[in-house]
Design a protein around this motif. Structure first.
Motif, mmCIF file in Angstrom:
data_model
loop_
_atom_site.group_PDB
_atom_site.id
_atom_site.type_symbol
_atom_site.label_atom_id
_atom_site.label_comp_id
_atom_site.label_asym_id
_atom_site.label_seq_id
_atom_site.Cartn_x
_atom_site.Cartn_y
_atom_site.Cartn_z
ATOM 1 N N ALA A 278 -12.520 0.708 -4.917
ATOM 2 C CA ALA A 278 -11.516 0.337 -3.902
ATOM 3 C C ALA A 278 -11.942 -0.943 -3.177
ATOM 4 O O ALA A 278 -11.104 -1.766 -2.799
ATOM 5 C CB ALA A 278 -11.315 1.479 -2.909
ATOM 6 N N ILE B 134 -9.685 4.496 0.515
ATOM 7 C CA ILE B 134 -8.855 3.393 1.013
ATOM 8 C C ILE B 134 -9.787 2.397 1.689
ATOM 9 O O ILE B 134 -10.591 2.783 2.536
ATOM 10 C CB ILE B 134 -7.831 3.869 2.084
ATOM 11 N N GLU C 271 -2.051 12.229 -0.516
ATOM 12 C CA GLU C 271 -2.087 10.790 -0.225
ATOM 13 C C GLU C 271 -1.883 10.456 1.252
ATOM 14 O O GLU C 271 -2.653 9.715 1.849
ATOM 15 C CB GLU C 271 -1.014 10.061 -1.047
ATOM 16 N N TRP D 8 -5.996 -4.707 1.005
ATOM 17 C CA TRP D 8 -6.264 -3.277 0.868
ATOM 18 C C TRP D 8 -6.677 -2.939 -0.563
ATOM 19 O O TRP D 8 -6.306 -3.614 -1.528
ATOM 20 C CB TRP D 8 -5.058 -2.443 1.279
ATOM 21 N N VAL E 298 -4.051 7.793 3.723
ATOM 22 C CA VAL E 298 -3.448 6.462 3.810
ATOM 23 C C VAL E 298 -2.977 6.183 5.235
ATOM 24 O O VAL E 298 -3.221 5.112 5.799
ATOM 25 C CB VAL E 298 -2.267 6.341 2.814
ATOM 26 N N LYS F 76 -7.584 6.468 -6.392
ATOM 27 C CA LYS F 76 -7.429 7.926 -6.409
ATOM 28 C C LYS F 76 -8.034 8.443 -7.705
ATOM 29 O O LYS F 76 -7.668 7.994 -8.786
ATOM 30 C CB LYS F 76 -5.955 8.287 -6.350
ATOM 31 N N ALA G 184 0.794 4.082 -2.932
ATOM 32 C CA ALA G 184 0.351 5.456 -2.641
ATOM 33 C C ALA G 184 1.439 6.458 -3.020
ATOM 34 O O ALA G 184 1.161 7.486 -3.642
ATOM 35 C CB ALA G 184 -0.009 5.589 -1.164
ATOM 36 N N LEU H 83 0.824 -1.220 0.000
ATOM 37 C CA LEU H 83 0.000 0.000 0.000
ATOM 38 C C LEU H 83 0.857 1.268 0.000
ATOM 39 O O LEU H 83 0.571 2.222 -0.729
ATOM 40 C CB LEU H 83 -0.965 -0.006 1.199
ATOM 41 N N MET I 243 -7.065 0.803 -2.977
ATOM 42 C CA MET I 243 -6.900 2.261 -2.979
ATOM 43 C C MET I 243 -7.268 2.776 -4.361
ATOM 44 O O MET I 243 -6.769 2.274 -5.368
ATOM 45 C CB MET I 243 -5.453 2.636 -2.662
#
Lengths: 280, 159
Positions: free
Chosen positions: A264, A198, A123, A180, A127, A184, A96, A92, A182
């Motif tokens: 996500a 996230i 970020e 996880w 995060v 964006k 990120a 992760l 993520m």
């Protein structure tokens, strides 16, 4: 587009930096400067003193143990992206880091600087809130440890006192069995996020954090409850309503956040391949 | 202390300058050393025209204080040489990767770091990697062709 005048200080040690921070009025700490320099160039800020901490070698170290990794304050995004420092979050952190600005920005920007700047569309605030990281803070009055979730108080506002310096960022190891996701969403590569979702998915529990929705990263408690109570996939409209309740957002923004969160969730569950950021 | 003296190496030559503390690396290079190949576009880190190598890594010279570069090694477009630089210059010329030329120094320096990595990039990856440099003539197709070509030639030169 040039900074206003200031006095420049380049301490060699944390103690010297703390001395300067304690004694100087209107002083700002300078890390990589990738957020501070644009603000200085545009004269949105005009501090009397800049204390450049990038010459302090002790702030470049990292320590790793079973509980996680502690990064020195001036660890750059590039060092995390390229794996020059360990990653306790199974991919992760490098993922990120690679999305922050551009390579030239990542070569100088620092992890602690991003937290001290406190922009929820960047970020690290979201995060590191999701991962329940903490910062180690020192001043001449003593040391303290502040969870990132309590450090960030609003846009450009943190719980740091004027004489305090972040010396390290401690990131706990991602719990066994946690996956996880993520996503964006940004207008173009390297831009600040318009939605930053996230998701941490483990058996029986899903945790969701959203950046760029409010002045600080938000945990989507209502959305988590709705998801926990639903059997099978959830309709986007239902997800959007829950996110609206969590963030106060509406219309297109709420819809965009809902799409980011859904994607996500899908990547955390392994339903879709983890991709680069989405441009809207 | 609002004036500082900074000692650094610029294009392999030791230099010293005493400038106001607020001087950026870009202004130090242009105004104190006459190295005007480092271009200033936005002065807020967005356009990439001021990209230089600081201790071998590309950085924004507009978002780096001269004072922070004490003891560092800077390479600007004027000092960029060697086989990789030659291949990049030839590729930019051959592929029509410059029009007005304002963004070119930054483009070449960003490309140089990519070429030094000796990693093949797909077109999409090359676009992403170069996304921190803006060409206001919008001549991106030629630039991306040149970048990929220079990377491929760099890899070939060692195989």
């Amino acid at each position: 587009m040039k900074p206003a005048e200031f006095a420049y200080h380049r301490p060699d040690s944390v103690e010297e930096a703390l001395g300067l921070l304690g004694e100087l009025e209107e002083a700002k700490v300078l890390g990589g400067g990738q957020s501070l320099l644009p603000i200085l160039n545009m004269r949105l800020a005009a501090p009397a003193h800049l204390i450049d901490i990038t010459g302090i070698r002790a702030l470049r170290r990292f320590e790793e143990d079973d509980s996680g990794v502690r990064y020195g304050a001036v660890t750059t995004h590039m060092m995390i992206e390229d794996g020059l420092v360990p990653d306790p979050a199974r991919g992760l952190l490098p993922h990120a880091a690679a999305g922050i600005g551009y390579r030239a920005v990542r070569n100088r920007g620092t992890i602690a600087g991003s937290l001290a700047h406190s922009d929820s569309s960047a970020e690290w605030p979201t995060v590191l809130s999701a991962l329940d990281a903490a910062v180690h803070v020192r001043s001449n009055r003593g040391d303290r440890r502040i969870p990132v979730r309590e450090l960030l108080l609003g846009f450009f506002t943190t719980a740091l006192a004027e004489d305090e310096l972040i010396t390290a960022v401690e990131v706990p190891r991602l719990r066994e069995g946690t996956r996880w996701g993520m996503v964006k969403m940004a207008r173009k590569p390297g831009e600040f996020a318009e939605s930053l979702a996230i998701t941490l998915v483990r058996p029986g529990e899903t945790e969701i954090w959203l950046g760029a929705a409010r002045d600080v990263p938000v945990r989507l408690a209502e959305t988590e409850t709705v998801l926990a109570g639903s059997i099978g996939p959830i309709a986007l409209e239902q997800l959007a309503e829950a996110i609206g309740a969590d963030t106060g957002s509406s219309g297109y923004e709420r819809q965009r956040h809902a799409v980011a969160v859904r994607r996500a969730l899908e990547t955390a569950r392994g339903e879709t391949v983890r991709g680069a950021e989405v441009h809207v | 202390m609002s004036e500082i003296t900074v000692e650094l190496t610029v294009n392999r030559r030791a230099r010293t300058a005493t400038v106001p503390a607020r001087t950026t690396l870009a202004d130090l290079l242009r105004d104190s050393f006459g190295l005007t190949g480092t271009h200033l576009g936005c002065e807020q880190g967005v356009c990439g025209a001021c990209t230089v190598l600081l201790d071998e890594l590309p950085v924004r010279a507009c978002l780096t204080l001269a004072a922070s570069c004490q003891g560092s090694e800077v390479v600007t477009i004027e000092g960029l040489d060697g086989p990789d630089a030659e291949r990049i210059r030839a590729a930019f010329s051959r592929e029509g990767a410059l029009q007005c030329g304002f963004c070119t120094p930054g483009m070449v320096l960003s490309c140089y770091e990519l070429a030094r990595r000796r990693q093949v990039l797909t077109r999409d990856e090359a676009c992403m990697a170069m996304s921190g440099n803006i060409c206001r003539c919008t001549g991106y197709n030629g630039i991306i062709r040149a970048v990929r070509s220079a990377i491929a030639e760099g890899i070939e030169s060692e195989s």
